[in-house]
Design a protein around this motif. Sequence first.
Motif, short mmCIF file in Angstrom:
data_model
loop_
_atom_site.label_atom_id
_atom_site.label_comp_id
_atom_site.label_asym_id
_atom_site.label_seq_id
_atom_site.Cartn_x
_atom_site.Cartn_y
_atom_site.Cartn_z
N ILE A 47 -23.63 28.81 13.97
CA ILE A 47 -23.68 27.36 13.73
C ILE A 47 -22.34 26.86 13.21
CG2 ILE A 47 -24.73 25.56 12.30
CD1 ILE A 47 -27.36 27.20 12.52
N LEU A 48 -21.76 27.59 12.27
CA LEU A 48 -20.51 27.14 11.67
C LEU A 48 -19.31 27.27 12.59
CD1 LEU A 48 -20.90 28.43 8.03
CD2 LEU A 48 -21.31 26.14 8.92
N HIS A 76 -29.44 28.43 -1.95
CA HIS A 76 -29.11 27.36 -2.88
C HIS A 76 -27.94 26.55 -2.36
CE1 HIS A 76 -27.60 25.37 -6.50
NE2 HIS A 76 -28.77 25.60 -7.06
N LYS A 77 -26.92 27.23 -1.84
CA LYS A 77 -25.75 26.55 -1.30
C LYS A 77 -26.16 25.58 -0.19
CE LYS A 77 -22.81 28.04 2.03
NZ LYS A 77 -21.84 28.93 2.66
N TRP A 78 -26.97 26.06 0.78
CA TRP A 78 -27.35 25.20 1.90
C TRP A 78 -28.29 24.08 1.47
CZ3 TRP A 78 -23.97 25.07 5.28
CH2 TRP A 78 -23.27 26.21 5.67
N PHE A 79 -29.21 24.37 0.56
CA PHE A 79 -30.08 23.30 0.05
C PHE A 79 -29.24 22.27 -0.70
CE2 PHE A 79 -33.84 26.45 -0.14
CZ PHE A 79 -34.31 26.04 1.09
N ASN A 80 -28.27 22.73 -1.46
CA ASN A 80 -27.40 21.83 -2.21
C ASN A 80 -26.62 20.92 -1.26
OD1 ASN A 80 -26.24 20.74 -4.51
ND2 ASN A 80 -24.74 22.37 -4.74
N ALA A 112 -20.72 26.22 -2.36
CA ALA A 112 -20.93 24.86 -1.83
C ALA A 112 -19.65 24.03 -1.98
CB ALA A 112 -22.10 24.18 -2.53
N ARG A 113 -19.00 24.13 -3.13
CA ARG A 113 -17.75 23.38 -3.33
C ARG A 113 -16.68 23.83 -2.34
NH1 ARG A 113 -19.15 24.00 -8.77
NH2 ARG A 113 -17.73 25.76 -9.00
N GLU A 114 -16.58 25.15 -2.14
CA GLU A 114 -15.60 25.67 -1.18
C GLU A 114 -15.90 25.18 0.23
OE1 GLU A 114 -12.36 27.48 0.37
OE2 GLU A 114 -12.82 27.20 -1.75
N TRP A 115 -17.16 25.19 0.59
CA TRP A 115 -17.56 24.71 1.92
C TRP A 115 -17.17 23.24 2.07
CZ3 TRP A 115 -20.29 21.18 4.61
CH2 TRP A 115 -20.56 21.47 5.95
N LEU A 116 -17.43 22.45 1.03
CA LEU A 116 -17.09 21.02 1.08
C LEU A 116 -15.58 20.82 1.20
CD1 LEU A 116 -19.53 19.42 -1.49
CD2 LEU A 116 -19.42 18.98 0.99
N ARG A 117 -14.80 21.64 0.49
CA ARG A 117 -13.34 21.50 0.59
C ARG A 117 -12.87 21.67 2.03
NH1 ARG A 117 -13.18 23.28 -4.65
NH2 ARG A 117 -13.27 25.51 -4.35
N LYS A 118 -13.51 22.58 2.74
CA LYS A 118 -13.11 22.85 4.13
C LYS A 118 -13.65 21.82 5.11
CE LYS A 118 -12.82 27.84 3.52
NZ LYS A 118 -13.41 29.13 3.88
#
Length: 96
Positions: free
Chosen positions: A10-11, A44-48, A81-87
């Motif tokens: 997916i990613l 948790h990361k994906w739910f967040n 989650a923060r790292e994913w958002l940064r990208k």
Amino acid sequence: MSIETRIEEILSAERVPSADEMYRMGIEASTGVEGGGVDLVAAHKWFNLAALQGNEEAMFYRRQITEEMDSRQVAAAQRDAREWLRKHRPAVTPAA
């Protein structure tokens, strides 16, 4: 197919997953469907991330699994989650 393989598929696509797709990845990670192991940090990361986009079910399940996690696991999930958002932030639209 493992949850890690599914998430990578997916990613690796050009587009950012929708809130519903993120929610489903959280469900998959929290239940270990399709032979993958349960991964509460990933769940948790994906739910967040889905919750940040307004998915109310993700908000509910994020609270539920937080009760099953220790503080280090929650901190790791939040860092992920923060790292994913940064990208991916330019492509992610938070709920209004």
